[in-house]
Design a protein around this motif. Sequence first.
Motif, PDB file in Angstrom:
ATOM      1  N   LYS A 170     -10.823 -15.674 -37.234  1.00  0.00           N
ATOM      2  CA  LYS A 170     -10.181 -14.486 -37.796  1.00  0.00           C
ATOM      3  C   LYS A 170      -8.658 -14.569 -37.669  1.00  0.00           C
ATOM      4  CE  LYS A 170     -12.507 -11.865 -35.038  1.00  0.00           C
ATOM      5  NZ  LYS A 170     -12.976 -10.679 -34.300  1.00  0.00           N
ATOM      6  N   PRO A 171      -7.947 -13.969 -38.609  1.00  0.00           N
ATOM      7  CA  PRO A 171      -6.482 -13.991 -38.544  1.00  0.00           C
ATOM      8  C   PRO A 171      -5.945 -12.990 -37.521  1.00  0.00           C
ATOM      9  CG  PRO A 171      -7.174 -12.690 -40.409  1.00  0.00           C
ATOM     10  CD  PRO A 171      -8.431 -13.271 -39.811  1.00  0.00           C
ATOM     11  N   THR A 172      -4.688 -13.171 -37.185  1.00  0.00           N
ATOM     12  CA  THR A 172      -3.999 -12.224 -36.315  1.00  0.00           C
ATOM     13  C   THR A 172      -3.306 -11.190 -37.186  1.00  0.00           C
ATOM     14  OG1 THR A 172      -3.645 -13.922 -34.636  1.00  0.00           O
ATOM     15  CG2 THR A 172      -2.172 -12.012 -34.574  1.00  0.00           C
ATOM     16  N   HIS A 173      -3.491  -9.933 -36.844  1.00  0.00           N
ATOM     17  CA  HIS A 173      -2.858  -8.835 -37.587  1.00  0.00           C
ATOM     18  C   HIS A 173      -1.788  -8.208 -36.704  1.00  0.00           C
ATOM     19  CE1 HIS A 173      -5.796  -8.684 -40.927  1.00  0.00           C
ATOM     20  NE2 HIS A 173      -6.644  -9.094 -40.015  1.00  0.00           N
ATOM     21  N   ALA A 174      -0.575  -8.186 -37.201  1.00  0.00           N
ATOM     22  CA  ALA A 174       0.520  -7.540 -36.475  1.00  0.00           C
ATOM     23  C   ALA A 174       1.270  -6.638 -37.433  1.00  0.00           C
ATOM     24  CB  ALA A 174       1.451  -8.590 -35.883  1.00  0.00           C
ATOM     25  N   ALA A 175       1.763  -5.523 -36.921  1.00  0.00           N
ATOM     26  CA  ALA A 175       2.480  -4.555 -37.765  1.00  0.00           C
ATOM     27  C   ALA A 175       3.660  -5.219 -38.463  1.00  0.00           C
ATOM     28  CB  ALA A 175       2.974  -3.396 -36.903  1.00  0.00           C
ATOM     29  N   GLY A 176       3.703  -5.066 -39.794  1.00  0.00           N
ATOM     30  CA  GLY A 176       4.804  -5.597 -40.580  1.00  0.00           C
ATOM     31  C   GLY A 176       4.753  -7.089 -40.837  1.00  0.00           C
ATOM     32  N   ALA A 177       3.667  -7.751 -40.411  1.00  0.00           N
ATOM     33  CA  ALA A 177       3.540  -9.206 -40.599  1.00  0.00           C
ATOM     34  C   ALA A 177       2.334  -9.531 -41.469  1.00  0.00           C
ATOM     35  CB  ALA A 177       3.411  -9.903 -39.250  1.00  0.00           C
ATOM     36  N   VAL A 178       2.400 -10.665 -42.125  1.00  0.00           N
ATOM     37  CA  VAL A 178       1.293 -11.131 -42.967  1.00  0.00           C
ATOM     38  C   VAL A 178       0.170 -11.634 -42.058  1.00  0.00           C
ATOM     39  CG1 VAL A 178       0.625 -12.881 -44.659  1.00  0.00           C
ATOM     40  CG2 VAL A 178       2.852 -11.774 -44.829  1.00  0.00           C
ATOM     41  N   PRO A 179      -1.090 -11.227 -42.308  1.00  0.00           N
ATOM     42  CA  PRO A 179      -2.187 -11.715 -41.466  1.00  0.00           C
ATOM     43  C   PRO A 179      -2.445 -13.205 -41.691  1.00  0.00           C
ATOM     44  CG  PRO A 179      -3.050 -10.424 -43.294  1.00  0.00           C
ATOM     45  CD  PRO A 179      -1.556 -10.313 -43.355  1.00  0.00           C
ATOM     46  N   THR A 180      -2.302 -13.979 -40.654  1.00  0.00           N
ATOM     47  CA  THR A 180      -2.577 -15.420 -40.734  1.00  0.00           C
ATOM     48  C   THR A 180      -3.228 -15.878 -39.437  1.00  0.00           C
ATOM     49  OG1 THR A 180      -0.368 -15.970 -39.916  1.00  0.00           O
ATOM     50  CG2 THR A 180      -0.676 -16.010 -42.298  1.00  0.00           C
ATOM     51  N   ILE A 181      -3.835 -17.032 -39.509  1.00  0.00           N
ATOM     52  CA  ILE A 181      -4.460 -17.596 -38.315  1.00  0.00           C
ATOM     53  C   ILE A 181      -3.388 -18.100 -37.343  1.00  0.00           C
ATOM     54  CG2 ILE A 181      -6.635 -18.258 -39.430  1.00  0.00           C
ATOM     55  CD1 ILE A 181      -5.380 -21.164 -39.508  1.00  0.00           C
ATOM     56  N   ASP A 182      -3.754 -18.155 -36.084  1.00  0.00           N
ATOM     57  CA  ASP A 182      -2.910 -18.760 -35.062  1.00  0.00           C
ATOM     58  C   ASP A 182      -3.380 -20.210 -34.950  1.00  0.00           C
ATOM     59  OD1 ASP A 182      -2.047 -19.802 -32.563  1.00  0.00           O
ATOM     60  OD2 ASP A 182      -1.836 -17.787 -31.742  1.00  0.00           O
ATOM     61  N   ASP A 183      -2.582 -21.156 -35.453  1.00  0.00           N
ATOM     62  CA  ASP A 183      -3.041 -22.548 -35.519  1.00  0.00           C
ATOM     63  C   ASP A 183      -3.323 -23.155 -34.150  1.00  0.00           C
ATOM     64  OD1 ASP A 183      -0.277 -22.225 -35.279  1.00  0.00           O
ATOM     65  OD2 ASP A 183       0.173 -24.185 -36.109  1.00  0.00           O
ATOM     66  N   LYS A 184      -2.526 -22.814 -33.138  1.00  0.00           N
ATOM     67  CA  LYS A 184      -2.756 -23.377 -31.799  1.00  0.00           C
ATOM     68  C   LYS A 184      -4.053 -22.849 -31.212  1.00  0.00           C
ATOM     69  CE  LYS A 184       2.120 -24.118 -30.951  1.00  0.00           C
ATOM     70  NZ  LYS A 184       3.342 -23.581 -30.362  1.00  0.00           N
ATOM     71  N   LEU A 185      -4.305 -21.564 -31.419  1.00  0.00           N
ATOM     72  CA  LEU A 185      -5.542 -20.959 -30.933  1.00  0.00           C
ATOM     73  C   LEU A 185      -6.738 -21.517 -31.690  1.00  0.00           C
ATOM     74  CD1 LEU A 185      -6.501 -18.810 -28.909  1.00  0.00           C
ATOM     75  CD2 LEU A 185      -6.291 -17.113 -30.738  1.00  0.00           C
ATOM     76  N   LEU A 186      -6.617 -21.645 -33.013  1.00  0.00           N
ATOM     77  CA  LEU A 186      -7.707 -22.203 -33.815  1.00  0.00           C
ATOM     78  C   LEU A 186      -8.029 -23.622 -33.364  1.00  0.00           C
ATOM     79  CD1 LEU A 186      -8.294 -21.874 -37.608  1.00  0.00           C
ATOM     80  CD2 LEU A 186      -8.575 -24.067 -36.505  1.00  0.00           C
ATOM     81  N   LEU A 187      -7.001 -24.418 -33.128  1.00  0.00           N
ATOM     82  CA  LEU A 187      -7.216 -25.802 -32.692  1.00  0.00           C
ATOM     83  C   LEU A 187      -7.952 -25.847 -31.356  1.00  0.00           C
ATOM     84  CD1 LEU A 187      -6.746 -28.835 -33.177  1.00  0.00           C
ATOM     85  CD2 LEU A 187      -4.513 -28.576 -32.079  1.00  0.00           C
ATOM     86  N   ALA A 188      -7.536 -24.997 -30.417  1.00  0.00           N
ATOM     87  CA  ALA A 188      -8.183 -24.962 -29.098  1.00  0.00           C
ATOM     88  C   ALA A 188      -9.643 -24.525 -29.229  1.00  0.00           C
ATOM     89  CB  ALA A 188      -7.424 -24.019 -28.170  1.00  0.00           C
ATOM     90  N   ASP A 189      -9.890 -23.486 -30.044  1.00  0.00           N
ATOM     91  CA  ASP A 189     -11.259 -23.009 -30.248  1.00  0.00           C
ATOM     92  C   ASP A 189     -12.108 -24.048 -30.981  1.00  0.00           C
ATOM     93  OD1 ASP A 189     -10.944 -20.529 -28.982  1.00  0.00           O
ATOM     94  OD2 ASP A 189     -10.199 -19.569 -30.809  1.00  0.00           O
ATOM     95  N   LEU A 190     -11.524 -24.689 -31.972  1.00  0.00           N
ATOM     96  CA  LEU A 190     -12.233 -25.720 -32.734  1.00  0.00           C
ATOM     97  C   LEU A 190     -12.690 -26.852 -31.812  1.00  0.00           C
ATOM     98  CD1 LEU A 190     -13.087 -26.898 -35.519  1.00  0.00           C
ATOM     99  CD2 LEU A 190     -10.817 -27.927 -35.661  1.00  0.00           C
ATOM    100  N   GLU A 191     -11.813 -27.301 -30.953  1.00  0.00           N
ATOM    101  CA  GLU A 191     -12.160 -28.389 -30.037  1.00  0.00           C
ATOM    102  C   GLU A 191     -13.280 -27.987 -29.079  1.00  0.00           C
ATOM    103  OE1 GLU A 191      -8.353 -29.416 -28.396  1.00  0.00           O
ATOM    104  OE2 GLU A 191      -7.909 -30.827 -30.032  1.00  0.00           O
ATOM    105  N   LYS A 192     -13.263 -26.724 -28.644  1.00  0.00           N
ATOM    106  CA  LYS A 192     -14.342 -26.238 -27.746  1.00  0.00           C
ATOM    107  C   LYS A 192     -15.683 -26.218 -28.475  1.00  0.00           C
ATOM    108  CE  LYS A 192     -11.300 -23.384 -24.926  1.00  0.00           C
ATOM    109  NZ  LYS A 192     -10.813 -22.005 -24.674  1.00  0.00           N
TER     110      LYS A 192
END
Length: 197
Positions: free
Chosen positions: A172-194
């Motif tokens: 799932k993407p990260t949602h922050a006020a005033g920012a475009v929702p996008t994935i956190d690549d470092k978090l995705l990479l860590a989760d993917l490897e797990k």
Amino acid sequence: MKKLLLIVSIFILFGCGPAPDVSEKVVWYPKPKAVKTFELKDQYGEVVTNQDFTDKWNLLFLGYTSCPDVCPMTLLKLTHVYQSVENKDSLQVWFISVDPERDTEEKRLAYIRHFDPDFKAVSAEHSVLFPFVRDLGLIYAINQEQTKEYYVDHSASVALINPKGQLEAIFKPTHAAGAVPTIDDKLLLADLEKIIN
């Protein structure tokens, strides 16, 4: 002891198991979901099917080449993930264009080359595309009343298909006020490897 054996038997029976220690940004399916049969076309006009998932982990992202923000930002992050994995041959990235009217094969080819020419840039008519996208647990919508400069609403999540061609997880993407929702690549990479390991 009997109680423990009963719990283990239930886990085996229902295909459950301990979830990998992933972040809250992952929807992980302990029993991966089969993906229905599909036929799309890639940026070279070649037909791609469920067979193209086989023997690789696959990251699938919805978008369109006219997208002003979410798509290029997410594809840049997926490029970083792809370049960071130890064995690139074990991973495949799919850009699924949900704007088949404007995103011709030539346009998809030129677009995906800005990120990584190894990525697949696929699409199909809406009658084929929409059921495929829905089967992945994602969604998109086009306002038919818009002009030629219309926007396409689409999921900003990334689906993970395992080497057996099954839906394994959704990032799932990260949602922050005033920012475009996008994935956190470092978090995705860590989760993917797990998940992969």
